[in-house]
Design a protein around this motif. Structure first.
Motif, short mmCIF file in Angstrom:
data_model
loop_
_atom_site.label_atom_id
_atom_site.label_comp_id
_atom_site.label_asym_id
_atom_site.label_seq_id
_atom_site.Cartn_x
_atom_site.Cartn_y
_atom_site.Cartn_z
N UNK A 79 8.46 1.83 -0.87
CA UNK A 79 8.55 2.78 -2.20
C UNK A 79 8.16 1.78 -3.46
N UNK A 80 7.60 0.58 -3.54
CA UNK A 80 7.52 -0.07 -4.38
C UNK A 80 6.97 0.79 -5.86
N UNK A 81 6.10 1.56 -5.80
CA UNK A 81 5.79 2.28 -6.96
C UNK A 81 6.82 3.05 -7.50
N UNK A 82 7.77 3.66 -6.50
CA UNK A 82 8.64 4.33 -7.17
C UNK A 82 9.79 3.56 -7.89
N UNK A 139 4.38 11.05 1.98
CA UNK A 139 3.52 10.48 1.10
C UNK A 139 4.11 9.72 0.01
N UNK A 140 3.49 8.49 -0.45
CA UNK A 140 4.02 7.86 -1.63
C UNK A 140 2.67 6.81 -2.00
N UNK A 141 2.83 6.55 -3.34
CA UNK A 141 1.82 5.86 -3.85
C UNK A 141 1.90 4.23 -3.37
N UNK A 142 0.81 3.46 -3.88
CA UNK A 142 0.84 2.04 -3.92
C UNK A 142 1.08 1.15 -4.79
N UNK A 144 1.02 -1.11 0.04
CA UNK A 144 -0.03 -0.24 -0.04
C UNK A 144 0.88 1.06 -0.05
N UNK A 145 0.33 2.25 -0.59
CA UNK A 145 0.98 3.63 -0.39
C UNK A 145 0.61 4.32 1.07
N UNK A 146 0.92 5.50 1.09
CA UNK A 146 0.48 5.88 2.34
C UNK A 146 0.55 7.71 2.25
N UNK A 147 -0.16 8.30 2.96
CA UNK A 147 0.01 9.68 3.25
C UNK A 147 -0.17 9.91 4.82
N UNK A 205 -2.52 9.08 9.53
CA UNK A 205 -2.06 8.22 8.35
C UNK A 205 -3.04 7.82 7.67
N UNK A 206 -3.13 7.87 6.36
CA UNK A 206 -3.85 6.89 5.28
C UNK A 206 -3.22 6.27 4.59
N UNK A 207 -3.57 4.78 4.50
CA UNK A 207 -2.75 3.74 3.83
C UNK A 207 -3.50 3.76 2.59
N UNK A 208 -2.72 3.94 1.34
CA UNK A 208 -3.44 3.78 0.15
C UNK A 208 -3.12 2.81 -0.84
N UNK A 209 -4.01 2.26 -1.67
CA UNK A 209 -4.03 1.24 -2.55
C UNK A 209 -3.72 1.87 -4.07
N UNK A 210 -3.20 1.13 -5.03
CA UNK A 210 -2.91 1.54 -6.38
C UNK A 210 -3.74 2.49 -6.75
N UNK A 211 -3.46 3.37 -7.51
CA UNK A 211 -4.05 4.52 -8.29
C UNK A 211 -4.62 5.61 -7.39
N UNK A 212 -4.49 5.45 -6.00
CA UNK A 212 -4.76 6.63 -5.23
C UNK A 212 -3.56 7.54 -5.05
#
Length: 443
Positions: free
Chosen positions: A391-394, A352-355, A186-189, A317-324
């Motif tokens: 940081x998998x998305x990065x 912050x970073x995406x999922x 998951x991503x996060x902000x 914090x907010x854990x994010x899924x892909x595309x968020x």
């Protein structure tokens, strides 16, 4: 001293360095040691300290001009060790007892890094200093603080980066002691909410007519959720990428149960999935979250102080899924508070970073699954994502290669908590399985 003892000594040295990226302490010191270890093994090393956490790019090149390239991602920063009084031993000293190794970062992520270095060192000795694949290490020092500047570092060295497969920084065995391989996270902000309701703290007799800061902040946080624990922020779920049938099937095959989760963590409150009837596994792995990390306000000392606090702050914090998008998610939370008449609540983004989720049917992922299954003599648990963040998305955006995560941990590792530990047997097994993966490219 044999190779494994040599890298156990290195692990002891690394654990002793409190490389806490949140405090920005000791990062160049530990990065220099790691870069030198790569050089000792014959890697071509780039050490870049443009930003506060130095970046290391280390390349082991195969003599085969057609060799594929394996990228291994690790990090050397760790979480703070506090609360120190809950540790059974000094968190900054590698301690061994009962077949386990204790210390901050022994799993996340210094143990994984040193095990992989040991694997390459042993493989080179056993194979006349030759590799069947190119191996590139990407090692950063800000993973625990949302990988600040990793994007900039990767862009700077983009012409030297290509991959057929990425092995992620960590992982391990589940509660049934079966090795897991996951391909996403998951991503996060993360953000602070703060409010000021008066020029200074007031006498609590005024509570009859004056709203306090903690009351107002609590009211604001409460509006983020409905009575069942669902997130009530408008449009919060709009960009969520739903899991496909294969991803759902992989997660449903997990041995995780409601009862085992409650027992493992000693839970005393109802699960959200009990309240709203959602699927427990799909919710854990595929749904975004909002969480309160901590709230600070008023008097918290001994005894009583009859005060009406004028300031209050909460970390969320907010854990994010892909595309968020981290920024868009935070904007939707801000818009919601404005619409709720809480415009005085100040929102400050911190990280912050995406999922990201890998395709677990990719041939390179299947190669990893097969190697792991053959080594452990059991089919690994394969997951398209984990409920955690990294940081998998990065990395994927830069390398465009599938990602597989497995490592030295186990169900009792206690990452980020007091008494973080790994089992020595799992550590040695990870060395073996990394060697087996390298060897598979000989075929």
């Amino acid at each position: 001293m044999n190779i494994r003892q040599q890298y156990m000594t290195l692990l002891e040295q690394l654990v002793a360095i409190p490389s806490v990226s949140a405090m920005e302490t000791h990062l160049p010191e530990i990065a220099t040691i790691i870069a030198n270890e790569f050089r000792k093994l014959g890697a071509q090393v780039i050490y870049d300290d443009t930003y506060f956490a130095p970046f290391i790019l280390a390349k082991f090149l195969s003599r085969n001009p057609n060799a594929k390239t394996l990228v291994i991602y690790n990090h050397y920063d760790v979480q703070p060790a506090e609360p120190l009084n809950l540790w059974q031993s000094d968190p900054w000293r590698l301690t061994a007892h009962d077949g386990k190794l204790y210390g901050r970062g022994v799993d996340d992520d210094k143990g994984n890094l040193t095990a992989r270095l040991a694997a390459i060192a042993e493989y080179l000795i056993e194979n006349n200093q030759e590799l069947p694949i190119n191996i590139t290490f990407i090692v950063e020092g800000s993973e625990e603080t949302a990988s600040r500047y990793l994007t900039a570092y990767l862009a700077k060295y983009q012409d030297q980066l290509q991959a057929d497969l990425v092995i992620w920084e960590s992982g391990g065995k589940n509660a049934e002691d079966i090795i897991e391989i996951f391909g996403g996270n998951k991503g996060i902000v993360t953000f602070d909410l703060s409010v000021t309701t008066a020029a200074n703290d007031l006498h609590s007799s005024l509570a009859a007519i004056v709203d306090s800061a903690p009351m107002r902040l609590s009211r604001a946080i409460a509006t983020l959720f409905d009575s069942l624990g669902n997130i009530a922020v408008p449009h919060f779920y709009d960009d969520v990428v739903e899991p496909n049938d294969r991803e759902k099937a992989l997660v449903q095959a997990l041995p995780l149960t409601r009862e085992s989760l409650i027992a493992q963590h000693g839970l005393t409150v109802p699960l959200y999935s009990d309240r709203n009837g959602d699927n427990l596994k799909e919710t854990l792995y595929f749904k975004p979250t909002i969480n309160i990390e901590g709230i600070t306000s008023g008097y918290n000392g001994n005894g009583v102080k009859t005060v009406l606090p004028a300031t209050a702050t909460a970390k969320l914090e907010s854990r994010l899924v892909p595309n968020m998008s981290p920024d868009l998610t935070l904007q939707r939370i801000s818009d919601h508070l404005q619409a709720a008449g809480l415009s005085d609540i100040v929102i400050t983004k911190t990280l912050g970073q995406p999922g990201y989720r890998s395709d677990m049917s990719d041939p390179e992922i299947l190669r990893v699954i097969d190697v792991v299954a053959n080594y452990y003599h059991v089919s690994p648990v394969v997951l398209p994502t984990s409920p955690g963040t990294g940081p998998m998305a990065i990395i994927h955006q830069s390398l465009q290669a599938p990602i597989a995560s497995f490592g030295v941990g186990y169900a009792g590792t206690k990452d980020h908590a007091p008494n973080e530990n790994i089992r020595l047997s799992d550590y040695n097994q990870h060395i073996d399985v990394i060697k087996a993966l390298i060897k598979r490219y000989e075929l």
